[in-house]
Write an enzyme that holds these catalytic residues in place. Structure first.
Site, PDB file in Angstrom:
ATOM      1  N   CYS A 276       9.145  -1.408   8.795  1.00  0.00           N
ATOM      2  CA  CYS A 276       9.247  -1.438   7.331  1.00  0.00           C
ATOM      3  C   CYS A 276      10.607  -1.868   6.803  1.00  0.00           C
ATOM      4  O   CYS A 276      10.718  -2.880   6.113  1.00  0.00           O
ATOM      5  CB  CYS A 276       8.892  -0.065   6.786  1.00  0.00           C
ATOM      6  SG  CYS A 276       7.145   0.293   6.976  1.00  0.00           S
TER       7      CYS A 276
ATOM      8  N   GLU B 187       7.356   7.026   9.789  1.00  0.00           N
ATOM      9  CA  GLU B 187       6.759   7.299  11.095  1.00  0.00           C
ATOM     10  C   GLU B 187       7.555   8.434  11.746  1.00  0.00           C
ATOM     11  O   GLU B 187       8.766   8.531  11.576  1.00  0.00           O
ATOM     12  CB  GLU B 187       6.786   6.038  11.957  1.00  0.00           C
ATOM     13  CG  GLU B 187       5.754   5.027  11.467  1.00  0.00           C
ATOM     14  CD  GLU B 187       5.816   3.707  12.190  1.00  0.00           C
ATOM     15  OE1 GLU B 187       6.302   3.668  13.336  1.00  0.00           O
ATOM     16  OE2 GLU B 187       5.395   2.704  11.591  1.00  0.00           O
TER      17      GLU B 187
HETATM   18  N1  LIG Z   1       4.179   2.084   9.128  1.00  0.00           N
HETATM   19  C1  LIG Z   1       4.792   2.718   8.146  1.00  0.00           C
HETATM   20  O1  LIG Z   1       5.557   3.672   8.366  1.00  0.00           O
HETATM   21  C2  LIG Z   1       4.592   2.288   6.714  1.00  0.00           C
HETATM   22  C3  LIG Z   1       5.109   3.088   5.672  1.00  0.00           C
HETATM   23  C4  LIG Z   1       4.945   2.658   4.355  1.00  0.00           C
HETATM   24  C5  LIG Z   1       4.318   1.449   4.092  1.00  0.00           C
HETATM   25  N2  LIG Z   1       3.860   0.677   5.133  1.00  0.00           N
HETATM   26  C6  LIG Z   1       3.203  -0.592   4.827  1.00  0.00           C
HETATM   27  O2  LIG Z   1       1.824  -0.445   5.136  1.00  0.00           O
HETATM   28  C7  LIG Z   1       1.272  -1.668   5.577  1.00  0.00           C
HETATM   29  C8  LIG Z   1       0.578  -1.433   6.916  1.00  0.00           C
HETATM   30  O3  LIG Z   1       1.554  -1.067   7.873  1.00  0.00           O
HETATM   31  P1  LIG Z   1       1.158  -0.391   9.264  1.00  0.00           P
HETATM   32  O4  LIG Z   1       2.429  -0.018   9.902  1.00  0.00           O
HETATM   33  O5  LIG Z   1       0.105   0.616   9.030  1.00  0.00           O
HETATM   34  O6  LIG Z   1       0.515  -1.657  10.016  1.00  0.00           O
HETATM   35  P2  LIG Z   1      -0.361  -1.626  11.363  1.00  0.00           P
HETATM   36  O7  LIG Z   1      -0.167  -2.952  11.990  1.00  0.00           O
HETATM   37  O8  LIG Z   1      -0.087  -0.391  12.132  1.00  0.00           O
HETATM   38  O9  LIG Z   1      -1.853  -1.505  10.828  1.00  0.00           O
HETATM   39  C9  LIG Z   1      -2.509  -2.515  10.110  1.00  0.00           C
HETATM   40  C10 LIG Z   1      -3.995  -2.414  10.406  1.00  0.00           C
HETATM   41  O10 LIG Z   1      -4.683  -3.338   9.546  1.00  0.00           O
HETATM   42  C11 LIG Z   1      -5.739  -3.927  10.299  1.00  0.00           C
HETATM   43  N3  LIG Z   1      -6.152  -5.176   9.652  1.00  0.00           N
HETATM   44  C12 LIG Z   1      -5.505  -6.378   9.616  1.00  0.00           C
HETATM   45  N4  LIG Z   1      -6.211  -7.263   8.917  1.00  0.00           N
HETATM   46  C13 LIG Z   1      -7.327  -6.617   8.484  1.00  0.00           C
HETATM   47  C14 LIG Z   1      -8.451  -7.008   7.694  1.00  0.00           C
HETATM   48  N5  LIG Z   1      -8.562  -8.246   7.186  1.00  0.00           N
HETATM   49  N6  LIG Z   1      -9.411  -6.096   7.446  1.00  0.00           N
HETATM   50  C15 LIG Z   1      -9.321  -4.829   7.951  1.00  0.00           C
HETATM   51  N7  LIG Z   1      -8.276  -4.407   8.707  1.00  0.00           N
HETATM   52  C16 LIG Z   1      -7.301  -5.296   8.964  1.00  0.00           C
HETATM   53  C17 LIG Z   1      -5.136  -4.116  11.677  1.00  0.00           C
HETATM   54  O11 LIG Z   1      -6.138  -4.315  12.661  1.00  0.00           O
HETATM   55  C18 LIG Z   1      -4.359  -2.808  11.847  1.00  0.00           C
HETATM   56  O12 LIG Z   1      -5.152  -1.809  12.431  1.00  0.00           O
HETATM   57  C19 LIG Z   1       2.442  -2.654   5.639  1.00  0.00           C
HETATM   58  O13 LIG Z   1       2.464  -3.427   4.467  1.00  0.00           O
HETATM   59  C20 LIG Z   1       3.642  -1.753   5.705  1.00  0.00           C
HETATM   60  O14 LIG Z   1       4.798  -2.357   5.192  1.00  0.00           O
HETATM   61  C21 LIG Z   1       3.958   1.089   6.424  1.00  0.00           C
END
Ligand SMILES: NC(=O)c1ccc[n+]([C@@H]2O[C@H](COP(=O)([O-])OP(=O)(O)OC[C@H]3O[C@@H](n4cnc5c(N)ncnc54)[C@H](O)[C@@H]3O)[C@@H](O)[C@H]2O)c1
Length: 443
Positions: free
Chosen positions: A261, A156
């Site tokens: 994360c 991020e």
């Molecule tokens: N944020 C980061 O920098 C980052 C980097 C690498 C990996 N990740 C991984 O990516 C994944 C997501 O992280 P994030 O930070 O984007 O989370 P986030 O909470 O910002 O976004 C998750 C999204 O998924 C949606 N969601 C939840 N259940 C759902 C469903 N059943 N159907 C459709 N949409 C649904 C939510 O409404 C939300 O908009 C995690 O596993 C995290 O570890 C995140």
């Protein structure tokens, strides 16, 4: 034009979707959050990430990027489905897999055509195989859904840049032709591929984040030694980093790691170790040092203000867990604010992006519109996030409007000698030598 669906439109999913669209693909985002989808449809990006708003606007206008809450509509005709839902930690450190399970169930109920399901969420080892089994049973038995794992390493604050120009692309898939198709999609990013199996891809993600966390806790441990021995940790870090075997990444001492994360992935790795009866001393120590890094602020305030903490005005410069984001998940500043409030201090804060989100978490926080409003009448200022604008503040002016000139640098932003010259009582994490040289004794 390749047709892609992205399930979960958060920090990861929205960036992935906008970038794939910008590379010329047709991308439909599916999310269960109706307010978020409505906001995105109206052109408003609900998160703060450099370059993302423009990317979303450009690709929506070009009709390459769409948003929906309807799985059937969102997955219709797609060749790849990227799973990007959140996997937050449960109390015991295990990732909460309910959203992944719900999304896979919805996908299974909605697709009838040949498609590759690529998991980008960070999930426990074995999840890909579990998804394969899930999709091979019931209604979808015999349907041509293939599963791949393609963990994401974006950060991020520089997410768009990181997604477009990654250091490597890990593709875990037992089927070489499917792995090849996933690789084709990523070719414009011109990064080396690591082709492997599902389990290895899943563990590479956890191992990478745990290693980065270990480096941060390591240098924070050294910072404590520096304070005790009168040495400046910045010099130590530089002296270490020039060794080509070590390098300078993730060697900045400070208030520790946060965000959604690294802390979560480290806890997940520890849980994995425990579940196999493997010694978890390493992740235990990394997490424990990280907790004590944020305790540094309260220790300093207690030492410097003594009995005068009740009613003292403390200003926090920065709230987000890192610069360039409005994300407050596991942000050290939030814990620090709570601890200071518990000790009877009035806590004010300024952050260029995360202030409104912080007010929802900490209703007693006093918001400031800028650094000057924050410093006005404050007893102590604490730099909690190294936003670039804090590197160029007119500190002379800040010193002139504070009630007491106590400056705590939790992110290595300030030059200790210059700050002392301006009349600050200055303390920076691990800046032992600076305290000694400046005042002849610990300030
Ligand atoms: N944020 C980061 O920098 C980052 C980097 C690498 C990996 N990740 C991984 O990516 C994944 C997501 O992280 P994030 O930070 O984007 O989370 P986030 O909470 O910002 O976004 C998750 C999204 O998924 C949606 N969601 C939840 N259940 C759902 C469903 N059943 N159907 C459709 N949409 C649904 C939510 O409404 C939300 O908009 C995690 O596993 C995290 O570890 C995140």
């Amino acid at each position: 034009m390749v047709r892609i669906s992205v399930v979960g439109t958060g920090y990861l999913g929205l960036v992935a979707a906008a970038c794939f669209a910008d590379l010329g693909n047709r991308v439909v985002c599916v999310d269960i959050d109706e307010a978020k989808v409505a906001s995105l449809k109206s052109g408003k990006v609900p998160i703060w990430e450099p370059g993302l708003q423009e990317l979303v606007a450009r690709n929506t206008a070009a009709e390459r990027l769409f948003f929906t809450t309807d799985y059937r509509e969102g997955l219709a005709g797609s060749q790849f489905i990227f799973l990007c839902v959140d996997t937050p930690p449960l109390d015991d450190g295990r990732p909460d897999m309910r959203r992944v399970e719900a999304a896979v169930t919805s996908i299974a109920a909605s697709v009838t055509h040949q498609v590759v399901l690529v998991n980008k969420s960070t999930v426990p080892v074995g999840t890909g195989e579990w998804v394969e089994e899930r999709l091979a049973s019931g209604k979808l038995a015999g349907s041509p859904v293939s599963v791949a794992s393609c963990p994401e390493f974006l950060r991020e604050g520089s997410a768009v840049q990181d997604f477009m120009y990654p250091d490597r692309i890990v593709i875990g898939c037992p089927l070489p032709d499917v792995a090849h198709r996933v690789a084709e999609l990523h070719k414009p990013m011109a990064a080396p591929f690591v082709f492997t199996d599902l389990r290895t891809a899943e563990l590479i993600k956890f191992a990478s984040n745990a290693y980065l966390a270990t480096r941060i806790s390591f240098i924070n441990h050294i910072a404590r030694l520096c304070e005790a021995t009168g040495v400046d940790v910045q010099e130590v870090a530089r002296g270490m980093a020039l060794d080509s075997r070590i390098g300078d990444g993730f060697l900045s001492p400070g208030l520790g790691f946060g965000g959604s994360c690294i802390p979560k992935d480290l806890q997940a790795l520890r849980h994995l170790g425990r579940s196999y009866g493997i010694d978890t001393a390493l992740p235990d120590a990394v997490l424990s040092i990280n907790r004590s890094a944020r305790a540094w602020v309260l220790e300093q305030v207690q030492e410097l203000l003594g009995n005068c903490m009740r009613g003292a005005e403390i200003g926090l410069l920065g709230l987000a867990f890192k610069p360039g984001t409005d994300d407050l998940r596991e942000a050290p500043a939030i814990d620090i604010a709570r601890e200071l409030q518990r000790a009877g201090c009035t806590v004010k804060a300024y952050d260029p992006a995360a202030l409104n989100k912080a007010l929802a978490l900490l209703p007693d926080l006093v918001p400031a519109r800028n650094a000057w409003e924050l410093a006005e009448g404050a007893d102590v200022l604490v730099i909690c996030t190294e936003w670039n604008e804090f590197r160029h503040l007119d500190m002379k002016r800040i010193a002139s409007i504070m009630r007491r000139r106590i400056l705590l640098d939790g992110r290595g932003v300030c030059d200790p000698a210059a700050m002392r010259k301006l009349g600050f009582v200055f303390r920076g994490i691990g800046r032992g030598q600076a305290w000694e040289r400046g005042s002849g004794q610990r300030a």
